[in-house]
Design an enzyme around this catalytic site. Sequence first.
Site, PDB file in Angstrom:
ATOM      1  N   ASN A   1     -10.425  -5.099   5.491  1.00  0.00           N
ATOM      2  CA  ASN A   1     -10.109  -4.317   4.302  1.00  0.00           C
ATOM      3  C   ASN A   1     -11.129  -3.195   4.180  1.00  0.00           C
ATOM      4  O   ASN A   1     -12.331  -3.455   4.148  1.00  0.00           O
ATOM      5  CB  ASN A   1     -10.139  -5.206   3.051  1.00  0.00           C
ATOM      6  CG  ASN A   1      -9.679  -4.465   1.807  1.00  0.00           C
ATOM      7  OD1 ASN A   1     -10.261  -3.453   1.429  1.00  0.00           O
ATOM      8  ND2 ASN A   1      -8.633  -4.970   1.180  1.00  0.00           N
TER       9      ASN A   1
ATOM     10  N   THR B   1      -4.457  -4.193   2.739  1.00  0.00           N
ATOM     11  CA  THR B   1      -4.663  -3.469   1.483  1.00  0.00           C
ATOM     12  C   THR B   1      -4.351  -4.433   0.350  1.00  0.00           C
ATOM     13  O   THR B   1      -3.337  -5.139   0.377  1.00  0.00           O
ATOM     14  CB  THR B   1      -3.854  -2.159   1.416  1.00  0.00           C
ATOM     15  OG1 THR B   1      -4.171  -1.487   0.189  1.00  0.00           O
ATOM     16  CG2 THR B   1      -2.360  -2.373   1.502  1.00  0.00           C
ATOM     17  N   GLU B   2      -5.264  -4.513  -0.632  1.00  0.00           N
ATOM     18  CA  GLU B   2      -5.191  -5.617  -1.589  1.00  0.00           C
ATOM     19  C   GLU B   2      -3.994  -5.520  -2.520  1.00  0.00           C
ATOM     20  O   GLU B   2      -3.672  -6.481  -3.204  1.00  0.00           O
ATOM     21  CB  GLU B   2      -6.495  -5.743  -2.382  1.00  0.00           C
ATOM     22  CG  GLU B   2      -6.866  -4.543  -3.219  1.00  0.00           C
ATOM     23  CD  GLU B   2      -7.826  -3.606  -2.506  1.00  0.00           C
ATOM     24  OE1 GLU B   2      -7.714  -3.463  -1.266  1.00  0.00           O
ATOM     25  OE2 GLU B   2      -8.674  -3.003  -3.189  1.00  0.00           O
ATOM     26  N   ASN B   3      -3.310  -4.376  -2.529  1.00  0.00           N
ATOM     27  CA  ASN B   3      -2.087  -4.304  -3.325  1.00  0.00           C
ATOM     28  C   ASN B   3      -0.877  -4.869  -2.587  1.00  0.00           C
ATOM     29  O   ASN B   3       0.252  -4.581  -2.964  1.00  0.00           O
ATOM     30  CB  ASN B   3      -1.825  -2.863  -3.801  1.00  0.00           C
ATOM     31  CG  ASN B   3      -1.786  -1.860  -2.684  1.00  0.00           C
ATOM     32  OD1 ASN B   3      -2.630  -1.884  -1.793  1.00  0.00           O
ATOM     33  ND2 ASN B   3      -0.814  -0.971  -2.703  1.00  0.00           N
TER      34      ASN B   3
ATOM     35  N   SER C   1      -2.235 -11.908  -2.220  1.00  0.00           N
ATOM     36  CA  SER C   1      -3.142 -10.958  -1.585  1.00  0.00           C
ATOM     37  C   SER C   1      -4.594 -11.260  -1.939  1.00  0.00           C
ATOM     38  O   SER C   1      -5.475 -11.245  -1.068  1.00  0.00           O
ATOM     39  CB  SER C   1      -2.796  -9.532  -2.023  1.00  0.00           C
ATOM     40  OG  SER C   1      -3.585  -8.605  -1.329  1.00  0.00           O
TER      41      SER C   1
END
Lengths: 245, 245, 237, 237
Positions: free
Chosen positions: B24, B47-49, B89
């Site tokens: 990330n 990607t944390e979304n 996530s």
Amino acid sequence: MTGIDRDTLAARIARDIPEGAVVNLGIGAPTLIANYLPDDLEIILHTENGMLGMGPAPAPGRIDPDLINAGKQPVTELPGAAYFHHADSFGMMRGGHLDVCVLGAFQVSERGDLANWHTGAPDAIPAVGGAMDLAIGAKDVYVMTDLLTRDGTSKLVAECSYPLTGVGCVSRIYTDRAVFDVTPDGLAVSDVFGDTTLDELRELTGLTLTDQRPEAATPLATRHFSPENGAGRAEIDGSRGGNTP
Amino acid sequence: MTGIDRDTLAARIARDIPEGAVVNLGIGAPTLIANYLPDDLEIILHTENGMLGMGPAPAPGRIDPDLINAGKQPVTELPGAAYFHHADSFGMMRGGHLDVCVLGAFQVSERGDLANWHTGAPDAIPAVGGAMDLAIGAKDVYVMTDLLTRDGTSKLVAECSYPLTGVGCVSRIYTDRAVFDVTPDGLAVSDVFGDTTLDELRELTGLTLTDQRPEAATPLATRHFSPENGAGRAEIDGSRGGNTP
Amino acid sequence: MISKTSAGLADAVSDIRDGSTVMIGGFGRAGQPVELIDALIAQGATDLTVINNNAGNGDTGIAALIGAGRVRKVICSFPRQTDSYIFDAKYRAGEIELELVPQGNLAERIRAAGAGIGGFYTPTGVGTLVAEGKETRTIDGREYLLELPLRADVALISAFKADRWGNLVYRKTARNFGPLMAAAAATTIVQVDEVVELGDLDPETVVTPGIFVDRVVPLGERPWLAAGEFVGAEKVA
Amino acid sequence: MISKTSAGLADAVSDIRDGSTVMIGGFGRAGQPVELIDALIAQGATDLTVINNNAGNGDTGIAALIGAGRVRKVICSFPRQTDSYIFDAKYRAGEIELELVPQGNLAERIRAAGAGIGGFYTPTGVGTLVAEGKETRTIDGREYLLELPLRADVALISAFKADRWGNLVYRKTARNFGPLMAAAAATTIVQVDEVVELGDLDPETVVTPGIFVDRVVPLGERPWLAAGEFVGAEKVA
């Protein structure tokens, strides 16, 4: 006639389930209810091993080993079905999203405590499965059971003597002799079958029972889930929230 | 030359990321690293979304408003990508499944405390986003930053004065002047850039720094993630478990 | 190039050690990775703690592992089934330990391990035997039990298809515990029907992202499928 | 016949009350249900608590709701963005309350509400300002904070397609908080591009099962899609 048989009871319970309800039918007698759900109403069956929109048993030769219910019997999928993993499935239950769950019972107390997983016998291998999750896993938890055990004692009791499955979780009890609602004042009889009388039920159970049959003074408790409204028109203040009725 | 520019630093960090790593890259400077990941190695960007397998920015006219990164910039998807919701996530991050996370910093302490979300200024609107989750959200948390602030003070400090993002979470700090590993005995210099010297670094930071450059007596800490092995051959005792190296 | 495809079943399980905690996917027989379990039996690791919903069916899979004397302890929700006679005998003989966990708490404890949750409050089991020795707490007027994460050294699971990054899709109710266990074990080993080309799995429909998967073993299509479509079987496997 | 399809946007939001807690899906603009928010503005409910990852972008959607003075409090992880000037002004003027929650804790608190979890221990935020006033606990050698569920009266979310039972699929990173919020609100209202025939969504790929959905409003295909396929757009909406 002192009561009704198991299939008639299953049909009676089926009649009380409104269109649009999401329902989990426990292993054993409650699975019979599926046979009596009207074909012209859409009622969505949940199986806790990861499916909504469960259909009936498959035709011979069409058994899919990857498609089973919580009782590990082969089932089918209906249009509108969805699969999910166990944490999502039990989140659905624990989060109070199921409308109705119907379970068997060894004992139910007049406060709605349920015992249905363990007789407490010293040589029994304990096995709880999803029973404790189911017991708290719906807005309404119904019990389907004979009123009496084989040796004639009442399954409805002041206090459960068997190990509990859940505390104060049952909202209604359908038996071969009568239907009981769990109320803050104890059990209320809302329907009797055959030539059963209130006095007889009081004698068999040893419990104080109030009379809430439609013909009696107190009306049937109004349903909080209305088929006419449909789930799409649920009121905002909580028809899908919480486990308690 | 006193150090290296931001792109050179990004390339230096990229060189340390092995094939198969799930990475990330935080908002800001760390996103530059993606430009320097070798084309012939498969490194998976998170990607944390809600996505793994994130690809580069789209061509003009190919911007998909439903496909953005954590910085809310348009991105693309690579073969092998997967989408998931926010709880899954962040579970990935919090559960220690990411190999590497690279973040910017206001300050890093010699014990690996990170401050990168809030200057503590009284008129600032606080906004943390995923910073605190990222700070604990990988087996190795790297920081990419200039060694000094614009007014010449060290970002590497004995104690952070800004509000913390995470405690003891940083494992390595890449700056324009040198690379520092966080060890139980404080910061260890593993590489220096340009004509920077250890003494200069000690003076700039005011910290006790040990020398772990390859040419020094102590060898570079061995990598615990070996590209030759590939993720498919990870050893059983924990290469994917826990957040701490 | 990342490739998580193992050389074979034996290779995939070769480094499982004595004393390991092994999560095994499946609900009854659906999703139970029988071929991986057979490989584990052949490999010989013993003194295992097995986490599964059940404690084996008939004399194959988990039942065979227990029957071979490799299992010290079972953590499950429902050991006693009509065909759990191998476990039943070992249990009654005092040769195997049992930790009983209600099914939803079992699933959530495994999920917590994978998601980095240190513990959680559950309403399931409050006021029952399974609450004994557990902390209770009233939150917002309701009583809960504290439950802790369940981790494992290894997960053996079964999925339908994988790609070489380890992305997985499942088939129907065989999904059950697979996605949870994949995330909760230090090493996750998966048997699948087929490893497809990277990019052949729709990113929208991947259930277990490859980040949770270490090794994949393709076993070929099962007899009741043809080109991925169900063609019918005579009984539940 | 079950049909969760609403007569329209206005009808779908007609019974949202003053003082409600409203979860609004989306991460930035991706997945933000702008048309439902516009309908809520037109409907007039005020004194709202809004739960979203952000606090509005530009002058549409959540920003417009805040600008119209309808929002008493925002619970979010990242209010301050380059285009959050409407929130910024209200906040500096002391006209709106802010509860800041780290993004992963925000997601997990919403998930907990939907899944009937009474509270959970998270490592995120330990030792930071967001830990102030929160219970901490060391479990298995690591320190955690106790976080509680976040529930809502209403969730407004955006998905790609629905069927009349309310089953939902999403598109790419517009999925974000939608599946979590759908489960955490007493009433869940969803805008979609299209309501397809029952059975047209593959049961393996449904992301939000209809049990979590109350009302669906189809709005027609967005301009950057054609027959469900991406054809390109000029900027992030």
